[in-house]
Design a protein around this motif. Structure first.
Motif, PDB file in Angstrom:
ATOM      1  N   ILE A   1       0.824  -1.215   0.000  1.00 14.41           N
ATOM      2  CA  ILE A   1       0.000   0.000   0.000  1.00 14.41           C
ATOM      3  C   ILE A   1       0.854   1.260   0.000  1.00 14.41           C
ATOM      4  O   ILE A   1       0.525   2.253  -0.655  1.00 14.41           O
ATOM      5  N   LYS A   2       1.990   1.238   0.691  1.00 13.26           N
ATOM      6  CA  LYS A   2       2.851   2.417   0.677  1.00 13.26           C
ATOM      7  C   LYS A   2       3.531   2.582  -0.680  1.00 13.26           C
ATOM      8  O   LYS A   2       3.819   3.711  -1.106  1.00 13.26           O
ATOM      9  N   THR A   3       3.781   1.486  -1.367  1.00 19.41           N
ATOM     10  CA  THR A   3       4.345   1.570  -2.709  1.00 19.41           C
ATOM     11  C   THR A   3       3.332   2.151  -3.686  1.00 19.41           C
ATOM     12  O   THR A   3       3.653   2.987  -4.531  1.00 19.41           O
ATOM     13  N   LEU A   4       2.071   1.729  -3.542  1.00 22.56           N
ATOM     14  CA  LEU A   4       1.027   2.205  -4.435  1.00 22.56           C
ATOM     15  C   LEU A   4       0.621   3.644  -4.163  1.00 22.56           C
ATOM     16  O   LEU A   4       0.371   4.417  -5.093  1.00 22.56           O
ATOM     17  N   ASP A   5       0.524   4.023  -2.879  1.00 24.35           N
ATOM     18  CA  ASP A   5      -0.035   5.336  -2.558  1.00 24.35           C
ATOM     19  C   ASP A   5       0.461   5.820  -1.205  1.00 24.35           C
ATOM     20  O   ASP A   5      -0.303   5.899  -0.243  1.00 24.35           O
ATOM     21  N   MET A   6       1.716   6.177  -1.135  1.00 17.92           N
ATOM     22  CA  MET A   6       2.282   6.656   0.130  1.00 17.92           C
ATOM     23  C   MET A   6       1.611   7.951   0.576  1.00 17.92           C
ATOM     24  O   MET A   6       1.367   8.169   1.763  1.00 17.92           O
ATOM     25  N   ALA A   7       1.289   8.834  -0.374  1.00 16.28           N
ATOM     26  CA  ALA A   7       0.734  10.140  -0.026  1.00 16.28           C
ATOM     27  C   ALA A   7      -0.731  10.060   0.380  1.00 16.28           C
ATOM     28  O   ALA A   7      -1.187  10.859   1.197  1.00 16.28           O
ATOM     29  N   GLY A   8      -1.483   9.101  -0.182  1.00 22.07           N
ATOM     30  CA  GLY A   8      -2.919   9.067   0.054  1.00 22.07           C
ATOM     31  C   GLY A   8      -3.399   7.988   0.992  1.00 22.07           C
ATOM     32  O   GLY A   8      -4.602   7.878   1.254  1.00 22.07           O
ATOM     33  N   GLY A   9      -2.488   7.182   1.516  1.00 16.96           N
ATOM     34  CA  GLY A   9      -2.894   6.095   2.399  1.00 16.96           C
ATOM     35  C   GLY A   9      -3.297   6.600   3.768  1.00 16.96           C
ATOM     36  O   GLY A   9      -2.763   7.588   4.276  1.00 16.96           O
ATOM     37  N   VAL A  10      -4.256   5.901   4.386  1.00 19.11           N
ATOM     38  CA  VAL A  10      -4.762   6.275   5.700  1.00 19.11           C
ATOM     39  C   VAL A  10      -4.777   5.048   6.605  1.00 19.11           C
ATOM     40  O   VAL A  10      -5.198   3.969   6.196  1.00 19.11           O
ATOM     41  N   ASN A  11      -4.328   5.236   7.832  1.00 22.95           N
ATOM     42  CA  ASN A  11      -4.381   4.192   8.851  1.00 22.95           C
ATOM     43  C   ASN A  11      -5.715   4.327   9.601  1.00 22.95           C
ATOM     44  O   ASN A  11      -6.004   5.392  10.146  1.00 22.95           O
ATOM     45  N   VAL A  12      -6.499   3.255   9.616  1.00 24.18           N
ATOM     46  CA  VAL A  12      -7.785   3.243  10.311  1.00 24.18           C
ATOM     47  C   VAL A  12      -7.747   2.143  11.361  1.00 24.18           C
ATOM     48  O   VAL A  12      -7.379   1.010  11.048  1.00 24.18           O
ATOM     49  N   THR A  13      -8.120   2.458  12.594  1.00 23.31           N
ATOM     50  CA  THR A  13      -8.185   1.421  13.620  1.00 23.31           C
ATOM     51  C   THR A  13      -9.607   0.899  13.707  1.00 23.31           C
ATOM     52  O   THR A  13     -10.538   1.647  14.013  1.00 23.31           O
ATOM     53  N   LEU A  14      -9.778  -0.384  13.420  1.00 21.80           N
ATOM     54  CA  LEU A  14     -11.084  -1.033  13.475  1.00 21.80           C
ATOM     55  C   LEU A  14     -11.277  -1.675  14.848  1.00 21.80           C
ATOM     56  O   LEU A  14     -10.319  -2.001  15.538  1.00 21.80           O
ATOM     57  N   GLY A  15     -12.536  -1.852  15.247  1.00 18.52           N
ATOM     58  CA  GLY A  15     -12.830  -2.516  16.501  1.00 18.52           C
ATOM     59  C   GLY A  15     -12.791  -1.616  17.714  1.00 18.52           C
ATOM     60  O   GLY A  15     -12.768  -2.097  18.848  1.00 18.52           O
ATOM     61  N   LEU A  16     -12.799  -0.281  17.508  1.00 19.81           N
ATOM     62  CA  LEU A  16     -12.807   0.664  18.622  1.00 19.81           C
ATOM     63  C   LEU A  16     -14.220   1.195  18.842  1.00 19.81           C
ATOM     64  O   LEU A  16     -15.085   1.100  17.974  1.00 19.81           O
ATOM     65  N   SER A  17     -14.414   1.824  19.988  1.00 19.86           N
ATOM     66  CA  SER A  17     -15.696   2.466  20.276  1.00 19.86           C
ATOM     67  C   SER A  17     -15.796   3.837  19.635  1.00 19.86           C
ATOM     68  O   SER A  17     -16.847   4.475  19.679  1.00 19.86           O
ATOM     69  N   ILE A  18     -14.699   4.315  19.056  1.00 19.05           N
ATOM     70  CA  ILE A  18     -14.641   5.638  18.432  1.00 19.05           C
ATOM     71  C   ILE A  18     -14.068   5.504  17.023  1.00 19.05           C
ATOM     72  O   ILE A  18     -13.504   4.469  16.662  1.00 19.05           O
ATOM     73  N   VAL A  19     -14.185   6.569  16.241  1.00 18.20           N
ATOM     74  CA  VAL A  19     -13.518   6.644  14.941  1.00 18.20           C
ATOM     75  C   VAL A  19     -12.098   7.141  15.154  1.00 18.20           C
ATOM     76  O   VAL A  19     -11.873   8.152  15.839  1.00 18.20           O
ATOM     77  N   ARG A  20     -11.129   6.429  14.583  1.00 17.25           N
ATOM     78  CA  ARG A  20      -9.744   6.893  14.636  1.00 17.25           C
ATOM     79  C   ARG A  20      -9.040   6.604  13.315  1.00 17.25           C
ATOM     80  O   ARG A  20      -9.073   5.486  12.802  1.00 17.25           O
ATOM     81  N   THR A  21      -8.415   7.646  12.764  1.00 15.57           N
ATOM     82  CA  THR A  21      -7.584   7.498  11.580  1.00 15.57           C
ATOM     83  C   THR A  21      -6.260   8.213  11.814  1.00 15.57           C
ATOM     84  O   THR A  21      -6.104   8.981  12.772  1.00 15.57           O
ATOM     85  N   SER A  22      -5.308   7.982  10.921  1.00 13.37           N
ATOM     86  CA  SER A  22      -4.034   8.698  10.979  1.00 13.37           C
ATOM     87  C   SER A  22      -3.363   8.593   9.620  1.00 13.37           C
ATOM     88  O   SER A  22      -3.738   7.748   8.791  1.00 13.37           O
TER      89      SER A  22
END
Length: 323
Positions: free
Chosen positions: A265-286
């Protein structure tokens, strides 16, 4: 819509620069966010200290809203200082508490410097594990990296490769895939998610001639998922599953260790990739990158991944009904 809370990340890294860049890009259109940071740091854009999240939306078109939290030491670009580690962790904790209280729509985290936090006594390998402790739902948190071209989910994350492989079981793989399938349905709007489960060995073990893990661990996990009605296939040879021809055939790739997921994923789209944490009680990205200490303070930091993370957090919050 409630604003998003953006954490400071490592003060010596590029967090302040990309936060300013994200505000410049989004100030006219949103989504609105505020930064939990030291408002006296000297940002390259107009800054206004706010007393609480409720003030952020009104301030946002004219200045970057900052929930002022003083740092113990003045940041020096490229030189992390463990004296600031408590403030870095406190910003994450405060953002999560605001989200749990319903005062913000979600949390977007700037990159942290794990070695510096560890030096100061932080006992978690990274954001994902800490968020699982303070915002978990009873299931292990799952890290997804998402871009326009690919979504990947590593079953094992921040651990040595030998240890990661030794930990693999059919239930661990299946459990990660279940959480992924649920998130794809409920938050990404994919009614019938398709999962491709990567093999571990070259050619997915070549019928056992290159190792039996794919037969004894991966294939049983896929069978469990299919018995539950989840559209999963595998083990898929990892050397070919990320090609342009293969990617349209699935909605997420379940990978078995960190680099198997993050390299493509970093090779394909380093600039546009987003880290999403699933399984939390809240929305979190980075953003999907680190602190970039080598370019901090030079003005060369690209805010694209942070902008994508902010936009995706707003979309996920709307899907959850927390916006």
């Amino acid at each position: 819509m409630r604003p998003l809370a953006l954490t400071m990340g490592e003060p010596a890294g590029i967090g302040a620069e990309i936060s300013a860049g994200a505000w410049s890009a989004l100030r006219a259109t949103g989504p609105a966010f505020f930064l939990i940071d030291d408002a006296t740091r000297g940002f390259a854009v107009p800054v206004r200290a706010i007393a609480g999240p409720e003030e952020a939306a009104a301030v946002f078109p004219d200045a970057l809203p900052v929930l002022h939290r003083p740092l113990a030491a003045k940041p020096v670009a490229g030189q992390p200082d463990a004296a600031n580690a408590p403030a870095v962790v406190a910003a994450i904790t405060e953002a999560v508490e605001l989200a749990k209280a319903g005062r913000v729509a979600g949390v977007v985290t700037n990159p942290i410097h794990k070695a510096t936090l560890t030096e100061a006594g932080f006992r978690h390998p990274g954001h994902t594990e800490y968020l699982g402790e303070i915002a978990g739902t009873g299931v292990p948190p799952v890290m997804m990296l998402a871009s326009a071209e690919l979504r990947v989910v590593p079953v094992t994350v921040h651990e040595a490769l030998a240890k990661a492989i030794a930990r693999l079981t059919p239930e661990l793989i299946a459990g990660t895939a279940r959480i992924t399938a649920r998130a794809l349905r409920e938050e990404f709007g994919i009614a019938a998610p398709r999962l491709a489960v990567a093999g571990l060995n070259p050619h997915a073990g070549e019928a056992g001639t290159m190792g039996r893990e794919d037969i004894e661990i991966v294939a049983p996990a896929v069978a469990l998922l299919r018995a539950e009605g989840i559209d999963a296939r595998g083990p898929v040879p990892p050397d070919s599953m990320f090609t342009a021809l293969a990617r349209p055939g699935y909605d997420a790739a379940i990978c078995l260790y960190h680099d198997q997921a993050l390299i493509p994923i970093k090779t394909l789209d380093m600039a546009g990739g987003v880290n999403v944490t699933l399984g939390l009680s809240i929305v979190r990205t980075s953003p999907d990158h680190g602190t970039a200490l080598d370019i901090a303070g030079t003005g060369r930091a690209d805010p694209s991944s942070l902008i994508a993370a902010i936009r995706l957090a707003a979309e996920l919050a709307a899907a959850r009904g927390t916006a």
